[in-house]
Every structure is written in C-alpha cells, then in structure tokens.
Design a protein around this motif. Sequence first.
Motif, mmCIF file in Angstrom:
data_model
loop_
_atom_site.group_PDB
_atom_site.id
_atom_site.type_symbol
_atom_site.label_atom_id
_atom_site.label_comp_id
_atom_site.label_asym_id
_atom_site.label_seq_id
_atom_site.Cartn_x
_atom_site.Cartn_y
_atom_site.Cartn_z
ATOM 1 N N UNK A 134 0.835 -1.203 0.000
ATOM 2 C CA UNK A 134 0.000 0.000 0.000
ATOM 3 C C UNK A 134 0.864 1.245 0.000
ATOM 4 N N UNK A 135 0.484 2.204 -0.840
ATOM 5 C CA UNK A 135 1.117 3.525 -0.796
ATOM 6 C C UNK A 135 0.084 4.616 -0.564
ATOM 7 N N UNK A 136 -1.204 4.308 -0.791
ATOM 8 C CA UNK A 136 -2.290 5.262 -0.994
ATOM 9 C C UNK A 136 -2.033 5.942 -2.336
ATOM 10 N N UNK A 137 -3.030 6.676 -2.824
ATOM 11 C CA UNK A 137 -2.859 7.351 -4.112
ATOM 12 C C UNK A 137 -2.140 8.684 -3.955
ATOM 13 N N UNK A 138 -1.577 8.925 -2.760
ATOM 14 C CA UNK A 138 -0.741 10.114 -2.589
ATOM 15 C C UNK A 138 0.524 10.013 -3.426
ATOM 16 N N UNK A 139 0.901 8.774 -3.771
ATOM 17 C CA UNK A 139 2.092 8.524 -4.590
ATOM 18 C C UNK A 139 1.709 7.576 -5.721
ATOM 19 N N UNK B 53 -6.786 0.914 -6.011
ATOM 20 C CA UNK B 53 -5.593 0.877 -6.856
ATOM 21 C C UNK B 53 -4.319 0.592 -6.109
ATOM 22 N N UNK B 54 -4.424 0.020 -4.880
ATOM 23 C CA UNK B 54 -3.191 -0.274 -4.134
ATOM 24 C C UNK B 54 -2.367 -1.336 -4.855
ATOM 25 N N UNK B 55 -1.065 -1.405 -4.604
ATOM 26 C CA UNK B 55 -0.197 -2.312 -5.360
ATOM 27 C C UNK B 55 -0.601 -3.785 -5.278
ATOM 28 N N UNK B 56 -1.044 -4.234 -4.107
ATOM 29 C CA UNK B 56 -1.450 -5.634 -3.982
ATOM 30 C C UNK B 56 -2.687 -5.900 -4.836
ATOM 31 N N UNK B 57 -3.662 -5.010 -4.766
ATOM 32 C CA UNK B 57 -4.863 -5.163 -5.580
ATOM 33 C C UNK B 57 -4.531 -5.119 -7.065
ATOM 34 N N UNK B 58 -3.651 -4.205 -7.458
ATOM 35 C CA UNK B 58 -3.282 -4.088 -8.865
ATOM 36 C C UNK B 58 -2.563 -5.331 -9.358
ATOM 37 N N UNK B 59 -1.710 -5.913 -8.492
ATOM 38 C CA UNK B 59 -0.995 -7.132 -8.886
ATOM 39 C C UNK B 59 -1.961 -8.292 -9.086
ATOM 40 N N UNK B 60 -2.885 -8.462 -8.151
ATOM 41 C CA UNK B 60 -3.864 -9.539 -8.283
ATOM 42 C C UNK B 60 -4.790 -9.258 -9.464
ATOM 43 N N UNK B 61 -5.242 -8.021 -9.603
ATOM 44 C CA UNK B 61 -6.112 -7.671 -10.716
ATOM 45 C C UNK B 61 -5.458 -7.907 -12.061
ATOM 46 N N UNK C 288 2.442 4.049 -7.798
ATOM 47 C CA UNK C 288 3.102 2.767 -7.526
ATOM 48 C C UNK C 288 3.360 2.056 -8.852
ATOM 49 N N UNK C 289 4.264 1.107 -8.820
ATOM 50 C CA UNK C 289 4.742 0.526 -10.074
ATOM 51 C C UNK C 289 3.823 -0.545 -10.655
ATOM 52 N N UNK C 290 2.656 -0.798 -10.026
ATOM 53 C CA UNK C 290 1.766 -1.837 -10.538
ATOM 54 C C UNK C 290 0.481 -1.276 -11.148
ATOM 55 N N UNK C 291 0.111 -0.064 -10.792
ATOM 56 C CA UNK C 291 -1.223 0.425 -11.126
ATOM 57 C C UNK C 291 -1.400 0.716 -12.615
ATOM 58 N N UNK C 292 -0.432 1.382 -13.242
ATOM 59 C CA UNK C 292 -0.590 1.759 -14.645
ATOM 60 C C UNK C 292 -0.742 0.521 -15.533
ATOM 61 N N UNK C 293 0.073 -0.494 -15.267
ATOM 62 C CA UNK C 293 -0.016 -1.716 -16.061
ATOM 63 C C UNK C 293 -1.362 -2.400 -15.911
ATOM 64 N N UNK C 294 -1.861 -2.426 -14.677
ATOM 65 C CA UNK C 294 -3.179 -3.007 -14.428
ATOM 66 C C UNK C 294 -4.247 -2.250 -15.199
ATOM 67 N N UNK C 295 -4.233 -0.928 -15.110
ATOM 68 C CA UNK C 295 -5.247 -0.110 -15.772
ATOM 69 C C UNK C 295 -5.183 -0.275 -17.288
ATOM 70 N N UNK C 296 -3.985 -0.298 -17.836
ATOM 71 C CA UNK C 296 -3.847 -0.447 -19.291
ATOM 72 C C UNK C 296 -4.427 -1.776 -19.763
ATOM 73 N N UNK C 297 -4.128 -2.847 -19.049
ATOM 74 C CA UNK C 297 -4.586 -4.170 -19.496
ATOM 75 C C UNK C 297 -6.078 -4.353 -19.263
ATOM 76 N N UNK C 298 -6.604 -3.775 -18.179
ATOM 77 C CA UNK C 298 -8.040 -3.882 -17.935
ATOM 78 C C UNK C 298 -8.808 -3.072 -18.990
ATOM 79 N N UNK C 299 -8.308 -1.897 -19.324
ATOM 80 C CA UNK C 299 -8.952 -1.095 -20.367
ATOM 81 C C UNK C 299 -8.942 -1.836 -21.696
#
Length: 407
Positions: A81-86, A295-303, A88-99
């Motif tokens: 977890x980082x919160x969306x204050x920063x 969008x936390x890193x663990x959720x993004x990795x599993x997603x 993280x290295x997993x979220x963009x990839x997750x969003x791109x592939x889900x889109x």
Amino acid sequence: MTAPARTDRGSEELIRAEEPVLAHNYHPLPVVVARAEGAWVEDVEGRRYLDMLAGYSALNFGHRHPALIEAAHRQLDRLTLTSRAFHNDRLAGFAERLAALTGTDMVLPMNTGAEAVESGIKVARKWAYDVKGVPADRATIVVAADNFHGRTTTIVSFSTDETARCGFGPFTPGFRIVPYNDLAALEAAVDETTAAVLIEPIQGEAGVLIPDDGYLAGVRELTRRKGCLFVADEIQSGLGRTGHTLAVEHESVVPDVVLLGKALGGGIVPVSAVVGSREVLGVLHPGEHGSTFGGNPLAAAVGTAVVELLETGEFQRRAAELGAVLREGLAGLVGRGVVGFRARGLWAGVDVDPALGSGREISERLMREGILVKDTHGSTIRLAPPLTVTPEELAGALGTLEKVLTS
C-alpha cells in the motif's frame, strides 16, 4: 487438499460463538469453512463440499487459483500500500490491461462493488453537469425495479427490496425506477435531466433474470438518442461468468461505463473498477473522488493476474461450454421438482416447486449432501460454480440436486 488445521471447537460451537459478537447482517448456511481449493471447500471437521456459489462470482477462478496466489505472494514481499498520494509501479499496467480487455479508454480503481456503483453514480452526475449541461443538482438516473447494486444508503434509496430499505431512510433523491426489461417504460422515464440509465445486464439477486433479446441493444440506442449515458453493472455478470468477458457482449453492446468488481480481485482481495470512455471518466479532477486503498499495489498485482487469465479466452469458453451442460441438466429436472429456470453461461436461477420447500430449505438439504448453493427470493436458488469446475463435478452437483428434489 490437505486436512484443515485442527480446532478445539466444532462447527456448532463456532457458529454459536459468533452470535454474541457478530452483527446479524447475514444469515449464513450452518457450515464453517476452514480450507478451500479449486471448486471445493472443507469445513472444520474435514467434510468436503462442492462450492456451487463461488462467492456470488467473486471466485470465478476457483479458490486459491495458483496464478493468483503466486501474484499475491510475490507482491506481498515487495509492496502492499502507498495510498494514491504517490504512484506505484503496478497500477498503470493493471489499468492499461483492464482497459484493453474491456475495450475502454480509462479506469477508475476502487475496492468493493458498492464503491464502484457509488463512483459510477458520481461520474454520471458530474458528466451531466459538465458535459450535458443539466442544471445544478437536478440530474436524475433511471434504474430498474428488482435491482441489486449494493447496500449503501444511496444505493438502497433506489432499491425495491423492502428488506434492504426498511429502517434506513431518509433516502437519496435523484433516481427513477422503471420495470426491468421494458423499453417503453424506460423511454418514458428519460428526459433532459437524465444523466444515465443504470442497469444490470442480468439481474443476479433477483434470481438471474435475463432480459429479452434486443433489450440491451434497445437501451444502448435509447440512451444515445436521448443524450444520456448507459452504465452497465457487470459486478456479478462480468469477467467470464456468462461465456463472454462482459454480459453485454451477448448483444454486441458497448456501454459508456461498465462497473466491475467481485471476480476482479480473484477471491483474494477486494478489487473493483469503473471503466469507460475518456469523455466520461475524464470529467473527474484531483480531489473530487478518491479511495485510500483503491488501486493499491497488492490489488493491482492480483487484478493484473486476473486480466491475464481472461486474456486467453479460456475461462469464457469454459463458461459457455459448461453452461450448455448446466442448461441441459436443469431442463431435465423441469417437472421433477424444478418449475422453471434461467441460465446464461455458468449462472442459473432455479425455481423449485414451493411444495418441496423454500429456497433456504433446499439449500440446507443440498448442504447436507455436500453441495453449497444459496437461495434468493422465495423458492429460487442460484447456481454459479467456479469457472474451473469440471464437467464431472457439474454433473455430480446436478445429480445431487435431482436426488434432493425427487427423494
């Protein structure tokens, strides 16, 4: 699956122990699950059950799918977890592939299905004010009777289920309720203040109600013509359950916004998302909406691992092929305890002869025979096994249902 860890208390004692400390917002079947793998669960006493509910589609890939467990373990060792204050290295990839998987432009990550629905409502209203030009605080959203979109205060405001509503008012305004599967009623309800039409392509909680052919295409045509959004709640129906990635694909329909959840977290962590066009999701600006865990890193990795499973098309094919087996088996039970059913992919609502018992009573009888299902209204039960279930396991479950209904 190895034996569960030993406990000093059996099922009955553990169930009694819950009574004084857990709020009674659920009425679970009297089984205490301790371990699970694939389509099977095991209780604290070592009894095995075939899971024909799959967490209301949250477990589309079965319990503890190896690829999902590996992704979670790998991420747990790095960052959770980082919160969306920063960033993280997993979220963009997750969003791109889900889109890409859903054929959309943008992704708004959240946690639970209800959060996705609440987010979709906010996005639709913001779009209505910023893009459509609806006067401030006058936006309306049209929904269908017998819907189930969650149980937050706003969502139960447009529920027609009195159990969900009673005692929780005052309710949030801005919603119009029309009959499901009725295009004429829908058209009459849409006017210049309408931000969106929000519907489930298949109404799960209502008993797996499948609209007539052409209804979803009609909703799409109407919303385009009337200048409002089509928001599809695919939280239960999406991500492979019906034989397609999304249930709207059965009519080749592309909504403006799709709400996802349940299976997106692989049965490991809560993950949901609002996906849609850039014109719609682009109305959000920093500070207008958020979530500490979304969008936390663990959720993004599993997603991401979930999306990878769906990118192959294997699970969509399995749902379609095994869905034919499910429909054939249920058709053979009509007149033999089953008075009717509705099925699409590996998802069915089964109406049992009320003379044989309520849906709850039938579910308890099946539980005693090693099959886990859950009732909905009246004498209707829902079948939604993991998409990893085998033909033999499915046939066994149908055989047990026949035994329970005819013995």
